[in-house]
Scaffold this active site. Sequence first.
Site, PDB file in Angstrom:
ATOM      1  N   HIS A  58      30.147  37.362  40.817  1.00 26.46           N
ATOM      2  CA  HIS A  58      29.889  36.460  41.947  1.00 26.46           C
ATOM      3  C   HIS A  58      30.193  37.111  43.291  1.00 26.46           C
ATOM      4  O   HIS A  58      29.827  36.566  44.328  1.00 26.46           O
ATOM      5  CB  HIS A  58      30.639  35.131  41.778  1.00 26.46           C
ATOM      6  CG  HIS A  58      32.100  35.171  42.052  1.00 26.46           C
ATOM      7  ND1 HIS A  58      33.044  35.309  41.064  1.00 26.46           N
ATOM      8  CD2 HIS A  58      32.811  35.057  43.210  1.00 26.46           C
ATOM      9  CE1 HIS A  58      34.250  35.267  41.591  1.00 26.46           C
ATOM     10  NE2 HIS A  58      34.146  35.128  42.903  1.00 26.46           N
ATOM     11  N   GLY A 113      38.943  36.026  48.316  1.00 21.48           N
ATOM     12  CA  GLY A 113      38.965  37.438  48.701  1.00 21.48           C
ATOM     13  C   GLY A 113      39.607  38.296  47.635  1.00 21.48           C
ATOM     14  O   GLY A 113      39.357  39.497  47.568  1.00 21.48           O
ATOM     15  N   ASN A 114      40.451  37.692  46.779  1.00 19.09           N
ATOM     16  CA  ASN A 114      41.027  38.408  45.646  1.00 19.09           C
ATOM     17  C   ASN A 114      40.016  38.613  44.521  1.00 19.09           C
ATOM     18  O   ASN A 114      40.284  39.357  43.580  1.00 19.09           O
ATOM     19  CB  ASN A 114      42.233  37.652  45.067  1.00 19.09           C
ATOM     20  CG  ASN A 114      43.533  37.958  45.784  1.00 19.09           C
ATOM     21  OD1 ASN A 114      44.149  37.084  46.375  1.00 19.09           O
ATOM     22  ND2 ASN A 114      43.946  39.219  45.721  1.00 19.09           N
ATOM     23  N   SER A 115      38.887  37.930  44.584  1.00 12.14           N
ATOM     24  CA  SER A 115      37.862  38.070  43.548  1.00 12.14           C
ATOM     25  C   SER A 115      37.537  39.541  43.299  1.00 12.14           C
ATOM     26  O   SER A 115      37.174  40.273  44.222  1.00 12.14           O
ATOM     27  CB  SER A 115      36.570  37.367  43.976  1.00 12.14           C
ATOM     28  OG  SER A 115      36.628  36.004  43.732  1.00 12.14           O
ATOM     29  N   ASP A 158      31.223  37.083  34.301  1.00 17.92           N
ATOM     30  CA  ASP A 158      31.520  37.214  35.733  1.00 17.92           C
ATOM     31  C   ASP A 158      32.041  38.607  36.061  1.00 17.92           C
ATOM     32  O   ASP A 158      32.927  38.768  36.890  1.00 17.92           O
ATOM     33  CB  ASP A 158      32.511  36.155  36.213  1.00 17.92           C
ATOM     34  CG  ASP A 158      32.574  36.084  37.744  1.00 17.92           C
ATOM     35  OD1 ASP A 158      31.543  36.344  38.385  1.00 17.92           O
ATOM     36  OD2 ASP A 158      33.659  35.819  38.289  1.00 17.92           O
ATOM     37  N   GLY A 165      26.031  33.883  15.356  1.00 20.89           N
ATOM     38  CA  GLY A 165      24.926  33.005  14.969  1.00 20.89           C
ATOM     39  C   GLY A 165      25.381  31.638  14.501  1.00 20.89           C
ATOM     40  O   GLY A 165      24.832  31.115  13.514  1.00 20.89           O
ATOM     41  N   VAL A 166      26.362  31.043  15.182  1.00 23.15           N
ATOM     42  CA  VAL A 166      26.783  29.681  14.864  1.00 23.15           C
ATOM     43  C   VAL A 166      27.003  28.901  16.154  1.00 23.15           C
ATOM     44  O   VAL A 166      27.307  29.472  17.191  1.00 23.15           O
ATOM     45  CB  VAL A 166      28.105  29.650  14.041  1.00 23.15           C
ATOM     46  CG1 VAL A 166      27.911  30.275  12.682  1.00 23.15           C
ATOM     47  CG2 VAL A 166      29.254  30.302  14.805  1.00 23.15           C
TER      48      VAL A 166
END
Length: 516
Positions: free
Chosen positions: A128, A260-262, A158, A318-319
């Site tokens: 993001h 801003g820490n992202s 992310d 696949g479940v």
Amino acid sequence: MKKILGITVLAAFIGGAAAIGGYKLFERNQLGGTISEKQQLYFANNPLKVSSAGEADFTQAAAAVAPGVVHIKTTYAASSKAQGGSSPFDMFDDFFGGGGRQMQRQPRAASGSGVIISQDGYIVTNNHVVENADKVEVILTDRRKVEAKVIGRDPNTDLALIKVNATGLPVVKMGNSDNVQVGEWVLAVGYPLDLNTTVTAGIVSAKARSIGIIGREQQQGNQLTEEEYEEYRRTGKRPQQAPNSSIEAFIQTDAAINPGNSGGALVNANGELIGINSAIASQSGYNQGYGFAIPVNLARKIVDDFMKYGSVKRGYIGVNFVPLSADNPEEIKTSEINGLYVNDVVAGGGAEAAGLKSGDIIKKVDGATIYDSPDLQEKVGRLNPGDKVRLTVLRDGALKDYTVTLKGEASVGVVAKNNAAKGAEISKLGATFAPVSPAQKSKFGIANGVVVTGVAAGKAFDSYGIPKGLIITKVNGLNVNSVADVQKALPQTKNNIIRIAGVDEQGTYNFNFPIQ
């Protein structure tokens, strides 16, 4: 004497050859290899000089990590109203509300953090932070500003990998997030609120935490139609849908994390990277006690895929499953409160081939106990198509092990395609829609509506801030229950102004914009 001289010459020759060979090996590893190999080589020559025996002294860890955490600035085209912006306070707006969503979606700020993971310029950050950016710039700790290229983005975790054209950069050492213990000291390093390098301290508050951020959009796109819901009630069998590919198994910390820490670093007291900071739990948009970081063991797999393939190669069991608890739904006939209840096995998937069935309860993966969905998803998320996992399954009161060979996206492609067909597009609005389910009608107290399942960049809904996931109840004053209703209502404008009424968990909304 001649013999001794000969031995000396031979030794010198062997030493020289070894040195040349070592240099060639070093050179080859510098040019290629996985991120783990790059890191191993770097830290063999640049060992960390950090010692922490439980003392609350993080000076050495901070000094080792801070040079390798960078400031990321992004810019957007002027028309990208939903993505651009200049305020560093909006970076996390989509993730935790920013104090309550307004009538129009707030622009995402062009600021974040990143972690240098190789000295030849690879930097890991959040998806993001760089999503839809026209330009990505990195400000190094020595104040140099260099433009970065986006190597790959993965909305399902992310995570994103970018690269700058620079060498000899300081590197943050990757640790092992499996070894992280609740209660241990950690540091968050980044550029909060557009400040320079900032270090905060706290402890690990929880592990494998899912907060519904990354998977929210997929869940909104996976709503059942009314016909499917009635069939589900009649037969008890949920229609097959594309598996939710999002992976949330956050490390939760009380180290102060702010917008801003992202994309910044969460490190242990030894200065080793254990997570990539991604989100905070907040009503105001600022730190109120808890932050969430993506485990580095998951990040390592995603980064290596980007470097090798340019995209993520994800393996699927696949479940479709439901986590068990003390409040199991009535249709789940079990007294078990731990594990994952399999309500659907994808046709042609790895689980079906291994012998799993609807009604099975997954209790362990590779010997590790499963309590909730993040326990399974994060472990499987590190693997590739073709890898095998051992699932311990409870069936008819007995435990049995099944070895499942993970399959690639093609194994769920048909299901995903069929599911996508549920949302019909209206090009004039730049959006796709699907009928609202009875459960949503009950939840929001509405009698009708359609869900926005997709928004096209640069089109009407995107331009005027109408988000994916909004339930639209009226168009131009007319109730809508289907895509056909929306199309019929569009011409009923006043002064060529389209009027949209909608609702979501934050409240009710009205959007008015000129017809295009």
